[in-house]
Write an enzyme that holds these catalytic residues in place. Structure first.
Site, PDB file in Angstrom:
ATOM      1  N   LYS A  16     -19.363 -69.849  31.166  1.00 46.76           N
ATOM      2  CA  LYS A  16     -19.389 -70.786  30.051  1.00 46.76           C
ATOM      3  C   LYS A  16     -19.593 -72.216  30.561  1.00 46.76           C
ATOM      4  O   LYS A  16     -19.299 -72.516  31.718  1.00 46.76           O
ATOM      5  CB  LYS A  16     -18.057 -70.733  29.289  1.00 46.76           C
ATOM      6  CG  LYS A  16     -17.778 -69.456  28.536  1.00 46.76           C
ATOM      7  CD  LYS A  16     -16.415 -69.528  27.879  1.00 46.76           C
ATOM      8  CE  LYS A  16     -16.086 -68.263  27.108  1.00 46.76           C
ATOM      9  NZ  LYS A  16     -16.931 -68.102  25.910  1.00 46.76           N
ATOM     10  N   ARG A  62     -15.282 -57.392  23.120  1.00 45.60           N
ATOM     11  CA  ARG A  62     -15.631 -56.066  22.597  1.00 45.60           C
ATOM     12  C   ARG A  62     -15.475 -54.979  23.656  1.00 45.60           C
ATOM     13  O   ARG A  62     -15.265 -53.812  23.328  1.00 45.60           O
ATOM     14  CB  ARG A  62     -17.050 -56.105  22.029  1.00 45.60           C
ATOM     15  CG  ARG A  62     -18.147 -56.349  23.048  1.00 45.60           C
ATOM     16  CD  ARG A  62     -19.426 -56.878  22.416  1.00 45.60           C
ATOM     17  NE  ARG A  62     -19.290 -58.265  21.995  1.00 45.60           N
ATOM     18  CZ  ARG A  62     -20.240 -58.957  21.368  1.00 45.60           C
ATOM     19  NH1 ARG A  62     -21.405 -58.392  21.105  1.00 45.60           N
ATOM     20  NH2 ARG A  62     -20.037 -60.208  21.015  1.00 45.60           N
TER      21      ARG A  62
END
Length: 495
Positions: free
Chosen positions: A278, A352
């Protein structure tokens, strides 16, 4: 804070501060009118001078009014008649609390029961009021050398008509449990990532079980996850020195043969994005990536305090997503607990990957429903902002129940579709499924990914990326959402 409910005339009460509502146009409700009469029209005289217009949240403090046992009277504006909604009512309550915090009095009496709030009965009004007040008392100063000044205010009493007192008592009781759950959720979210890691969360689960005897806790370590075949979950954690944990919470408040409801929380205690790193700006806020798991903690705390007649399971999938020489690479293929293979195209789509194995694990409980809660996608913030959580599911009745619970709790969600056409975006030439579906409909394709692991039960997914914390600024921190929504959903299931 101690919350009490009484059914007495406001003008007869001895208290440090008596709180009364005044509408626009100098409108006095029954309680304010009774106090005005007892003081020989002192309140009316103040209003006639124009010192308080009655707009929502305006306050005016009056001292030493005649013929009252109350030391002070706090007038608060309630706006126009029949136009007071949830948002305005919360604003009113927050204004009252803000003023009371600055006073020396140890107690206050709130004579607000005669206020009409759109769509709310006495129970719902009391719950909204007490939840707002209790949540407004939250302080996180654990790591500050200069602590907040101790609050002088220790007791708040709600006045209610005798006919409504039981409903107000119940609303207050529920609100206090929800606020306590939100406080736990906020505490866990606000902790720094060098303290709040997966092992720490396992310890917190055991601490909660010591506080509430009805809670059973299991903490599965890395070896157990490997034995279970949770290759996807393990792939997220392999770049970090912090070992992963699957925390299992179980509360049996109903008959043993009653199928449980299951809450699954994403617990990424710090998310760098892994090899798909990120940007550095704002990365500190990735400590909040475990707020899904934190909300399960908070909801359990509320349910345990209320001793709801319901069976409930919590699954907290906790890991840290870090880059290292041993971290998962883009292009790696892993085998999930379900046997499906996943091509990991982006290591920053890691939530996920831990949730899918936890959803498969949920099958063993033969649940009535499964709801997963996750700070899953930035796309949800783009779509819905920071006020509303995203909601998807494979059972329309379950989705409607959650939407209804969110409306009642003033912790709203909005349904997004899970049309089959979106599933095609997750096709992989090398594995059964890819972990991302391209730039379009990112929240929906994340839900589609999870849906492939939730086919054996009624399932819903809450994306709380926009609602779990406030980003930047002086109010930065975890919000405690969606504990109100989840607790209301379970309250309704427990009836």
């Amino acid at each position: 804070m101690e919350f009490l409910v009484k059914s007495v005339r406001p003008e007869t009460l001895k208290t440090a501060t008596l709180v009364l509502a005044v509408g626009e146009g100098r409108k006095l409700g029954a309680s304010a009118k009774a106090v005005d009469d007892a003081t020989g029209g002192a309140i009316g005289a103040v209003l006639k001078r124009g010192d308080l217009a009655g707009k929502v949240g305006q306050t005016l403090l009056l001292q030493n009014l005649p013929n009252l046992k109350a030391e002070r009277v706090l007038l608060v504006g309630a706006g126009k008649e029949r136009e007071l909604g949830d948002r305005q009512y919360r604003k009113l309550a927050s204004a009252v609390l803000s003023t009371l915090k600055g006073l020396a009095g140890a107690d206050a009496v709130l004579a607000l029961g005669d206020l009409a709030v759109k769509g709310r009965d006495a129970h719902a009004k009391a719950r909204l009021l007490v939840e707002t007040l209790a949540d407004g008392l939250y302080v996180f100063d654990r790591y500050k050398s200069q602590k907040a000044e101790p609050l002088k205010l220790k007791k708040l009493t709600l006045l209610a008509d005798k006919a409504d007192s039981a409903a107000v008592e119940q609303g207050s009781k529920e609100a206090q449990a929800i606020a306590n759950g939100m406080a736990l959720t906020r505490d866990l979210g606000n902790l720094p990532p060098n303290v709040c890691h997966p092992t720490f969360l396992g310890e917190q689960a055991k601490a909660l079980a010591k506080e509430f005897k009805g809670l059973k806790v299991e903490v599965h370590d890395e070896q157990k996850l490997r034995e279970l075949g949770m290759g996807s979950f393990l792939a997220v954690a392999q770049g970090s020195e912090q070992p992963p944990r699957l925390i299992v919470l179980q509360y049996n408040g109903a008959k043993k043969d009653q199928a449980p409801h299951v809450l699954v929380g994403k617990g990424i205690t710090f998310d760098t994005g892994g090899i798909s790193l990120k940007p550095g700006l704002g990365m500190d806020e990735m400590k909040f990536d475990m707020c899904g798991a934190a909300s399960v903690f908070g909801t359990f705390r509320a349910v345990l305090e209320l001793q709801l007649p319901i069976n409930l399971v919590g699954l907290l999938a906790c890991a840290e997503n870090m880059p290292s020489g041993g971290a998962t690479r883009p292009g790696d293929i892993v085998t999930t607990m379900s046997g499906q293979t996943v091509e990991i195209l982006n290591t920053d789509a890691e939530g996920r990957l831990v949730l899918c194995d936890a959803l498969t694990y949920a099958e063993r409980f033969k649940p009535q429903s499964v709801v997963d809660i996750a700070t899953l996608t930035g796309a949800c913030i783009v779509a819905l902002g920071s006020n509303t959580s995203g909601l998807m599911g494979n059972n329309e009745a379950l989705v409607r129940q959650l939407l209804k619970a969110g409306e009642f709790a003033d912790d709203r969600a909005w349904q997004l579709p899970l049309f089959d056409e979106y599933q095609e975006q997750l096709d992989s030439p090398f594995a059964d499924i890819a972990n991302i579906g391209g730039p379009k409909a990112g929240t929906i394709t994340a839900g589609c990914f999870l849906s492939r692991f939730a086919k054996k039960y009624h399932w819903a997914h809450l994306d709380i990326a926009g609602t779990a914390w406030i980003s930047g600024g002086k109010d930065k921190g975890a919000t405690g959402r969606p504990v109100p929504l989840l607790t209301q959903y379970l309250l309704e299931r427990a009836k």
